[in-house]
Design a protein around this motif. Structure first.
Motif, PDB file in Angstrom:
ATOM      1  N   ALA A   1       0.839  -1.206   0.000  1.00 33.60           N
ATOM      2  CA  ALA A   1       0.000   0.000   0.000  1.00 33.60           C
ATOM      3  C   ALA A   1       0.873   1.254   0.000  1.00 33.60           C
ATOM      4  O   ALA A   1       0.567   2.231  -0.683  1.00 33.60           O
ATOM      5  CB  ALA A   1      -0.923  -0.002   1.206  1.00 33.60           C
ATOM      6  N   GLY A   2       1.959   1.228   0.740  1.00 28.96           N
ATOM      7  CA  GLY A   2       2.867   2.366   0.760  1.00 28.96           C
ATOM      8  C   GLY A   2       3.524   2.588  -0.584  1.00 28.96           C
ATOM      9  O   GLY A   2       3.660   3.725  -1.047  1.00 28.96           O
ATOM     10  N   LEU A   3       3.941   1.501  -1.232  1.00 28.12           N
ATOM     11  CA  LEU A   3       4.551   1.629  -2.563  1.00 28.12           C
ATOM     12  C   LEU A   3       3.549   2.126  -3.590  1.00 28.12           C
ATOM     13  O   LEU A   3       3.912   2.871  -4.500  1.00 28.12           O
ATOM     14  CB  LEU A   3       5.140   0.293  -3.000  1.00 28.12           C
ATOM     15  CG  LEU A   3       6.450  -0.110  -2.323  1.00 28.12           C
ATOM     16  CD1 LEU A   3       6.877  -1.493  -2.795  1.00 28.12           C
ATOM     17  CD2 LEU A   3       7.523   0.897  -2.603  1.00 28.12           C
ATOM     18  N   ALA A   4       2.294   1.733  -3.453  1.00 29.73           N
ATOM     19  CA  ALA A   4       1.265   2.212  -4.380  1.00 29.73           C
ATOM     20  C   ALA A   4       1.083   3.719  -4.239  1.00 29.73           C
ATOM     21  O   ALA A   4       0.937   4.433  -5.242  1.00 29.73           O
ATOM     22  CB  ALA A   4      -0.052   1.495  -4.122  1.00 29.73           C
ATOM     23  N   LYS A   5       1.134   4.204  -3.007  1.00 29.48           N
ATOM     24  CA  LYS A   5       0.977   5.652  -2.801  1.00 29.48           C
ATOM     25  C   LYS A   5       2.177   6.415  -3.343  1.00 29.48           C
ATOM     26  O   LYS A   5       2.031   7.471  -3.945  1.00 29.48           O
ATOM     27  CB  LYS A   5       0.773   5.939  -1.326  1.00 29.48           C
ATOM     28  CG  LYS A   5      -0.583   5.461  -0.844  1.00 29.48           C
ATOM     29  CD  LYS A   5      -0.824   5.777   0.597  1.00 29.48           C
ATOM     30  CE  LYS A   5      -2.202   5.250   0.973  1.00 29.48           C
ATOM     31  NZ  LYS A   5      -2.599   5.597   2.316  1.00 29.48           N
TER      32      LYS A   5
ATOM     33  N   GLY B   1       4.103   5.419  -5.804  1.00 32.45           N
ATOM     34  CA  GLY B   1       3.991   5.340  -7.258  1.00 32.45           C
ATOM     35  C   GLY B   1       2.958   6.309  -7.809  1.00 32.45           C
ATOM     36  O   GLY B   1       3.168   6.925  -8.859  1.00 32.45           O
ATOM     37  N   ALA B   2       1.844   6.464  -7.098  1.00 34.16           N
ATOM     38  CA  ALA B   2       0.813   7.402  -7.538  1.00 34.16           C
ATOM     39  C   ALA B   2       1.313   8.841  -7.471  1.00 34.16           C
ATOM     40  O   ALA B   2       1.042   9.641  -8.368  1.00 34.16           O
ATOM     41  CB  ALA B   2      -0.442   7.231  -6.696  1.00 34.16           C
ATOM     42  N   CYS B   3       2.071   9.161  -6.436  1.00 42.59           N
ATOM     43  CA  CYS B   3       2.623  10.516  -6.327  1.00 42.59           C
ATOM     44  C   CYS B   3       3.647  10.787  -7.425  1.00 42.59           C
ATOM     45  O   CYS B   3       3.660  11.869  -8.012  1.00 42.59           O
ATOM     46  CB  CYS B   3       3.263  10.705  -4.958  1.00 42.59           C
ATOM     47  SG  CYS B   3       2.069  10.731  -3.614  1.00 42.59           S
TER      48      CYS B   3
ATOM     49  N   GLY C   1       3.286  13.595 -10.471  1.00 36.82           N
ATOM     50  CA  GLY C   1       4.353  14.553 -10.777  1.00 36.82           C
ATOM     51  C   GLY C   1       4.791  14.475 -12.229  1.00 36.82           C
ATOM     52  O   GLY C   1       5.015  15.498 -12.882  1.00 36.82           O
ATOM     53  N   LEU C   2       4.927  13.270 -12.742  1.00 38.32           N
ATOM     54  CA  LEU C   2       5.321  13.100 -14.146  1.00 38.32           C
ATOM     55  C   LEU C   2       4.264  13.647 -15.094  1.00 38.32           C
ATOM     56  O   LEU C   2       4.589  14.230 -16.131  1.00 38.32           O
ATOM     57  CB  LEU C   2       5.589  11.622 -14.443  1.00 38.32           C
ATOM     58  CG  LEU C   2       6.853  11.034 -13.821  1.00 38.32           C
ATOM     59  CD1 LEU C   2       6.926   9.539 -14.086  1.00 38.32           C
ATOM     60  CD2 LEU C   2       8.077  11.739 -14.345  1.00 38.32           C
ATOM     61  N   VAL C   3       2.998  13.460 -14.737  1.00 37.28           N
ATOM     62  CA  VAL C   3       1.913  14.000 -15.569  1.00 37.28           C
ATOM     63  C   VAL C   3       1.978  15.523 -15.609  1.00 37.28           C
ATOM     64  O   VAL C   3       1.844  16.136 -16.673  1.00 37.28           O
ATOM     65  CB  VAL C   3       0.543  13.524 -15.035  1.00 37.28           C
ATOM     66  CG1 VAL C   3      -0.592  14.325 -15.627  1.00 37.28           C
ATOM     67  CG2 VAL C   3       0.348  12.054 -15.321  1.00 37.28           C
ATOM     68  N   ALA C   4       2.202  16.150 -14.457  1.00 37.31           N
ATOM     69  CA  ALA C   4       2.275  17.612 -14.415  1.00 37.31           C
ATOM     70  C   ALA C   4       3.468  18.125 -15.219  1.00 37.31           C
ATOM     71  O   ALA C   4       3.351  19.105 -15.963  1.00 37.31           O
ATOM     72  CB  ALA C   4       2.376  18.080 -12.963  1.00 37.31           C
ATOM     73  N   ILE C   5       4.611  17.444 -15.107  1.00 38.45           N
ATOM     74  CA  ILE C   5       5.786  17.844 -15.873  1.00 38.45           C
ATOM     75  C   ILE C   5       5.528  17.679 -17.377  1.00 38.45           C
ATOM     76  O   ILE C   5       5.842  18.565 -18.174  1.00 38.45           O
ATOM     77  CB  ILE C   5       7.020  17.038 -15.431  1.00 38.45           C
ATOM     78  CG1 ILE C   5       7.446  17.459 -14.032  1.00 38.45           C
ATOM     79  CG2 ILE C   5       8.176  17.207 -16.410  1.00 38.45           C
ATOM     80  CD1 ILE C   5       8.479  16.559 -13.405  1.00 38.45           C
TER      81      ILE C   5
ATOM     82  N   VAL D   1      -6.671   9.831 -11.668  1.00 35.44           N
ATOM     83  CA  VAL D   1      -6.375   8.408 -11.510  1.00 35.44           C
ATOM     84  C   VAL D   1      -5.306   8.203 -10.437  1.00 35.44           C
ATOM     85  O   VAL D   1      -5.414   7.301  -9.604  1.00 35.44           O
ATOM     86  CB  VAL D   1      -5.940   7.784 -12.860  1.00 35.44           C
ATOM     87  CG1 VAL D   1      -5.354   6.404 -12.672  1.00 35.44           C
ATOM     88  CG2 VAL D   1      -7.131   7.726 -13.807  1.00 35.44           C
ATOM     89  N   CYS D   2      -4.298   9.055 -10.435  1.00 36.48           N
ATOM     90  CA  CYS D   2      -3.249   8.963  -9.413  1.00 36.48           C
ATOM     91  C   CYS D   2      -3.821   9.234  -8.026  1.00 36.48           C
ATOM     92  O   CYS D   2      -3.465   8.554  -7.057  1.00 36.48           O
ATOM     93  CB  CYS D   2      -2.106   9.909  -9.716  1.00 36.48           C
ATOM     94  SG  CYS D   2      -1.168   9.457 -11.169  1.00 36.48           S
ATOM     95  N   LEU D   3      -4.696  10.213  -7.905  1.00 38.01           N
ATOM     96  CA  LEU D   3      -5.313  10.497  -6.611  1.00 38.01           C
ATOM     97  C   LEU D   3      -6.212   9.349  -6.159  1.00 38.01           C
ATOM     98  O   LEU D   3      -6.258   9.036  -4.969  1.00 38.01           O
ATOM     99  CB  LEU D   3      -6.106  11.798  -6.684  1.00 38.01           C
ATOM    100  CG  LEU D   3      -5.273  13.081  -6.746  1.00 38.01           C
ATOM    101  CD1 LEU D   3      -6.179  14.288  -6.954  1.00 38.01           C
ATOM    102  CD2 LEU D   3      -4.440  13.233  -5.493  1.00 38.01           C
ATOM    103  N   LEU D   4      -6.912   8.736  -7.086  1.00 44.62           N
ATOM    104  CA  LEU D   4      -7.727   7.580  -6.724  1.00 44.62           C
ATOM    105  C   LEU D   4      -6.852   6.429  -6.241  1.00 44.62           C
ATOM    106  O   LEU D   4      -7.227   5.694  -5.319  1.00 44.62           O
ATOM    107  CB  LEU D   4      -8.566   7.132  -7.923  1.00 44.62           C
ATOM    108  CG  LEU D   4      -9.753   8.024  -8.271  1.00 44.62           C
ATOM    109  CD1 LEU D   4     -10.427   7.544  -9.543  1.00 44.62           C
ATOM    110  CD2 LEU D   4     -10.752   8.041  -7.128  1.00 44.62           C
ATOM    111  N   ALA D   5      -5.679   6.268  -6.843  1.00 48.74           N
ATOM    112  CA  ALA D   5      -4.765   5.219  -6.393  1.00 48.74           C
ATOM    113  C   ALA D   5      -4.258   5.506  -4.979  1.00 48.74           C
ATOM    114  O   ALA D   5      -4.001   4.577  -4.224  1.00 48.74           O
ATOM    115  CB  ALA D   5      -3.592   5.095  -7.359  1.00 48.74           C
ATOM    116  N   ILE D   6      -4.137   6.774  -4.632  1.00 49.32           N
ATOM    117  CA  ILE D   6      -3.676   7.112  -3.279  1.00 49.32           C
ATOM    118  C   ILE D   6      -4.765   6.823  -2.243  1.00 49.32           C
ATOM    119  O   ILE D   6      -4.501   6.222  -1.215  1.00 49.32           O
ATOM    120  CB  ILE D   6      -3.265   8.593  -3.211  1.00 49.32           C
ATOM    121  CG1 ILE D   6      -1.985   8.819  -3.997  1.00 49.32           C
ATOM    122  CG2 ILE D   6      -3.068   9.041  -1.767  1.00 49.32           C
ATOM    123  CD1 ILE D   6      -1.582  10.279  -4.095  1.00 49.32           C
TER     124      ILE D   6
END
Length: 83
Positions: A12-16, A18-20, A24-28, A76-81
């Motif tokens: 669960a920690g690794l999923a969070k 990875g989502a973060c 970040g990559l999407v914003a860049i 999608v990243c926020l939903l994964a978090i």
């Protein structure tokens, strides 16, 4: 039993994390894409000033599409978090 719980917590920690990183990559990527669109549009307008309205309209439409895709990816990243 304790090992399984620790494994699930680590996953669960690794999923969070990875989502973060994904958000970040999407914003860049969106920033780079919109920057390239803006610079290309300004160069095109400088070369052909009579087409500035058409170029500006197309630039705004393409920038909006990039922002839409970036928004979906961040959601999608926020939903994964949180899920």
């Amino acid at each position: 039993m304790l090992g399984l719980i620790l494994l699930q917590a680590a996953a669960a920690g690794l999923a969070k994390v990875g989502a973060c990183i994904g958000a970040g990559l999407v914003a860049i990527g969106a920033g780079i894409g919109i920057g390239k669109i803006g610079s290309s549009a300004m160069e095109s307008i400088a070369r052909q000033p009579e087409s500035s309205n058409d170029i500006r309209t197309n630039m705004i439409v393409i920038a909006a599409l990039i922002e839409g895709v970036a928004l979906f990816a961040i959601i999608v990243c926020l939903l994964a978090i949180f899920i």
